[in-house]
Scaffold this motif. Structure first.
Motif, short mmCIF file in Angstrom:
data_model
loop_
_atom_site.label_atom_id
_atom_site.label_comp_id
_atom_site.label_asym_id
_atom_site.label_seq_id
_atom_site.Cartn_x
_atom_site.Cartn_y
_atom_site.Cartn_z
N TRP A 137 0.86 -1.18 0.00
CA TRP A 137 0.00 0.00 0.00
C TRP A 137 0.89 1.23 0.00
N SER A 138 0.32 2.41 0.17
CA SER A 138 1.12 3.63 0.15
C SER A 138 0.81 4.49 1.37
N ALA A 139 1.73 5.41 1.65
CA ALA A 139 1.59 6.32 2.79
C ALA A 139 0.29 7.12 2.70
N GLU A 140 0.04 7.73 1.55
CA GLU A 140 -1.12 8.60 1.42
C GLU A 140 -2.43 7.83 1.54
N GLN A 141 -2.41 6.55 1.20
CA GLN A 141 -3.62 5.75 1.20
C GLN A 141 -3.87 5.03 2.51
N ALA A 142 -2.89 5.03 3.42
CA ALA A 142 -3.03 4.20 4.61
C ALA A 142 -2.67 4.91 5.92
N GLU A 143 -1.70 5.80 5.90
CA GLU A 143 -1.17 6.33 7.16
C GLU A 143 -2.15 7.25 7.89
N GLY A 144 -2.82 8.16 7.17
CA GLY A 144 -3.49 9.27 7.83
C GLY A 144 -2.47 10.36 8.16
N ARG A 145 -2.94 11.54 8.51
CA ARG A 145 -2.00 12.64 8.76
C ARG A 145 -1.16 12.40 10.02
N GLY A 146 -1.80 11.95 11.11
CA GLY A 146 -1.05 11.73 12.34
C GLY A 146 -0.58 13.03 12.97
N GLU A 147 0.33 12.91 13.91
CA GLU A 147 0.80 14.07 14.68
C GLU A 147 2.27 14.38 14.47
N THR A 148 2.86 13.81 13.44
CA THR A 148 4.31 13.98 13.26
C THR A 148 4.67 15.29 12.57
N GLY A 149 3.68 15.97 11.99
CA GLY A 149 3.99 17.08 11.09
C GLY A 149 4.06 16.56 9.67
N LYS A 150 3.44 17.26 8.75
CA LYS A 150 3.38 16.79 7.36
C LYS A 150 2.97 17.96 6.47
N ALA A 151 3.68 18.14 5.38
CA ALA A 151 3.28 19.15 4.40
C ALA A 151 1.99 18.72 3.72
N ALA A 177 6.19 14.30 2.02
CA ALA A 177 5.60 15.43 2.74
C ALA A 177 5.77 15.29 4.25
N ARG A 178 5.85 14.07 4.74
CA ARG A 178 6.08 13.86 6.18
C ARG A 178 7.57 14.01 6.52
N MET A 179 8.42 13.51 5.66
CA MET A 179 9.87 13.60 5.91
C MET A 179 10.37 15.04 5.84
N PHE A 180 9.75 15.84 4.96
CA PHE A 180 10.14 17.24 4.82
C PHE A 180 8.88 18.10 4.90
N GLY A 185 13.75 21.79 2.87
CA GLY A 185 14.18 22.31 4.17
C GLY A 185 14.72 21.22 5.08
N GLU A 186 14.49 21.39 6.37
CA GLU A 186 15.02 20.46 7.37
C GLU A 186 14.19 19.17 7.40
N LYS A 187 14.89 18.04 7.53
CA LYS A 187 14.20 16.77 7.68
C LYS A 187 13.52 16.71 9.04
N ASN A 188 12.48 15.90 9.12
CA ASN A 188 11.59 15.88 10.28
C ASN A 188 11.97 14.74 11.23
N PRO A 189 12.51 15.03 12.41
CA PRO A 189 12.92 13.96 13.33
C PRO A 189 11.76 13.08 13.79
N LYS A 190 10.55 13.64 13.88
CA LYS A 190 9.40 12.84 14.29
C LYS A 190 9.03 11.82 13.21
N ALA A 191 9.13 12.22 11.95
CA ALA A 191 8.87 11.28 10.85
C ALA A 191 9.93 10.19 10.82
#
Length: 470
Positions: free
Chosen positions: A17-31, A84-87, A93-99
């Motif tokens: 599957w894929s991130a956009e189709q399964a993960e949901g936005r969550g609380e990690t921060g995401k563009a 979008a979650r990683m950056f 810009g800066e990579k996302n430590p929560k992701a």
């Protein structure tokens, strides 16, 4: 005659599957992605107004989901990593430590559970801010993608079994530039050709970066490939099929596996002034950085015939200028998706890869059956009895087995999909999973097909009436 079809040792049994189709936005921060933006601006384009905000909520339930993978016989699984979650700053810009923490936890849990992680880097989910900068038409976006890919290799390279640069790169080109089913819904072939070329360049540049890190994993691409069949052996039908095949199959397969572009396609694009622009060194980079492994997504064949009507040359240039689709009488259909079911096609596809692409290491990376209103098939215990999906899997795998016997280098089978997931503009209209999802409660329940899948994986095969093969 019923036989036990045994698959090679260490065969990859799993799903994708894929991130956009399964993960949901969550609380990690995401563009914001193009899908989230499009849903916000035109929710009417999405089935029953369901967008990608929650989907299967995998980001919050991944430990439970990995246990379900084990219960359904997975020894491998393909995720995608969200750019979008990683950056989260628009994909740059800066990579996302929560992701990074989330994906490391997910991948570690998979490995500890005996499930090989296959990681795909792009599955239609362009950060919206980068789409506004031109998306795949922009060389700056290509460089942003290479930065994202390299970051993933560095952060997760010790945990990923195999890498893939793109899933179905043809899809966004068709949807965004030709057929109006992806944002930004442009109809302009030449711009699509540019986006396609830059996608191929991004693939090669990511592989170039990957090779510098000396990881033990391999890297490749996952392509949606349909064998193209002419209506007849008439020379004009055969020519129509050859041209359709060049547009829809060889356009990405040749450069991403061989490092070259199909001659017939290049001739047509030059004749009709549809060639993309490129720099002198681009072709060298593409030639020197090709796939080490290939994922084959197969759902349906493509059937074409010579055009019977004249094209309006004042309309937009499209591949259909050179052929028409052939509606073959008597074909078997998945009426819910509108796709032909032709099991033999998966064999023909594998043989094509064997004979024309160096028999590159490959696997079936997607194959599956979407069915609407599956609650019709609930039994008294609340389980979906989806014998139609079991038969679909067995009928296709029987031809995969035949291809392996005939020398094709096919090392696995990943079903689409694991748990019912969000399907782009179709949302949850058709369900594909081995595990059913209650959208209101997020409750997961293994379907009958999930039980079958575990048994098949444990046995590394299944019994089959081989007289059905043609």
């Amino acid at each position: 005659m019923t036989e036990m079809l045994a698959f090679p040792k260490d065969f990859w049994w799993g799903s994708a599957w894929s991130a956009e189709q399964a993960e949901g936005r969550g609380e990690t921060g995401k563009a914001e992605t193009v899908w989230e933006h499009w849903f916000k601006t035109e929710p009417n384009r999405f089935y029953e107004g369901i967008g990608p905000e929650i989907t299967t909520d995998h980001i919050n339930r991944y430990k439970e989901d990995i246990q379900l993978m084990k219960e359904t016989g997975h020894n491998s699984f393909r995720i995608s990593i969200s750019w979008a979650r990683m950056f989260p700053n628009g994909g740059v810009g800066e990579k996302n430590p929560k992701a990074i923490a989330f994906y490391r936890d997910l991948l570690t849990e998979m490995n500890e559970s005996g499930i090989k992680p296959f990681a795909n880097l792009y599955h239609f989910d362009m950060p919206f801010a980068l789409q506004e900068q031109g998306g795949w038409e922009s060389r700056e976006v290509v460089e942003s993608y290479v930065t994202f890919a390299t970051t993933c290799f560095e952060e997760f390279g010790d945990l990923v079994y195999h890498w893939f640069t793109f899933n179905e790169p043809l899809g966004p080109i068709l949807g965004s530039y030709l057929e109006d089913f992806h944002y930004p819904n442009i109809v302009d072939f030449k711009r699509g050709a540019q986006a396609g070329f830059n996608t191929i360049l991004a693939h090669a540049k990511a592989i170039e970066s990957f090779k510098k890190l000396n990881l033990t994993s391999k890297i490749g691409v996952i392509l949606n490939l349909s064998p193209t069949y002419p209506r007849s052996q008439n020379e004009y039908d055969r020519e129509a099929a050859e041209i359709a095949d060049a547009f829809y199959t060889r356009s990405f397969l040749d450069p991403m596996v061989k490092g070259t572009f199909p001659k017939r396609l290049v001739e047509i694009l030059k004749e009709y002034d549809q060639m993309p622009t490129y720099e002198e060194n681009d072709l060298k980079i593409i030639a020197e950085n090709t796939s080490q492994i290939l994922g084959l997504n197969y759902y349906e064949p493509r059937r074409v015939k010579a055009r019977l009507t004249e094209i309006n040359k004042r309309g937009p240039f499209l591949p259909e200028w050179f052929f028409e689709l052939h509606n073959m009488p008597g074909k078997k259909m998945n009426v819910y998706r509108g796709w032909e079911i032709y099991e033999r096609g998966i064999y023909d596809l594998c043989v094509d890869i064997r004979d024309n692409y160096g028999n590159i290491e490959a696997f079936i990376s997607e194959n599956g059956m979407g069915v609407a209103n599956e609650e019709r098939f609930l039994n008294e215990e609340g389980q979906i009895i989806d014998d139609y999906r079991i038969n679909y899997i067995k009928d296709h795998l029987a031809y995969v087995h035949k291809a392996i016997q005939d020398g094709c280098n096919i090392n696995g089978y990943h079903l689409w999909t694991f748990i019912d997931c969000w399907s782009w503009i179709n949302s949850y209209k058709n369900r594909y999973g081995l595990v059913s999802l209650d959208l209101k409660t997020q409750k997961r329940t293994i379907k009958k097909s999930g039980e079958f899948y575990k048994e098949m994986s444990l046995n590394n095969g299944f019994e089959y009436e081989t007289s059905k093969l043609v």
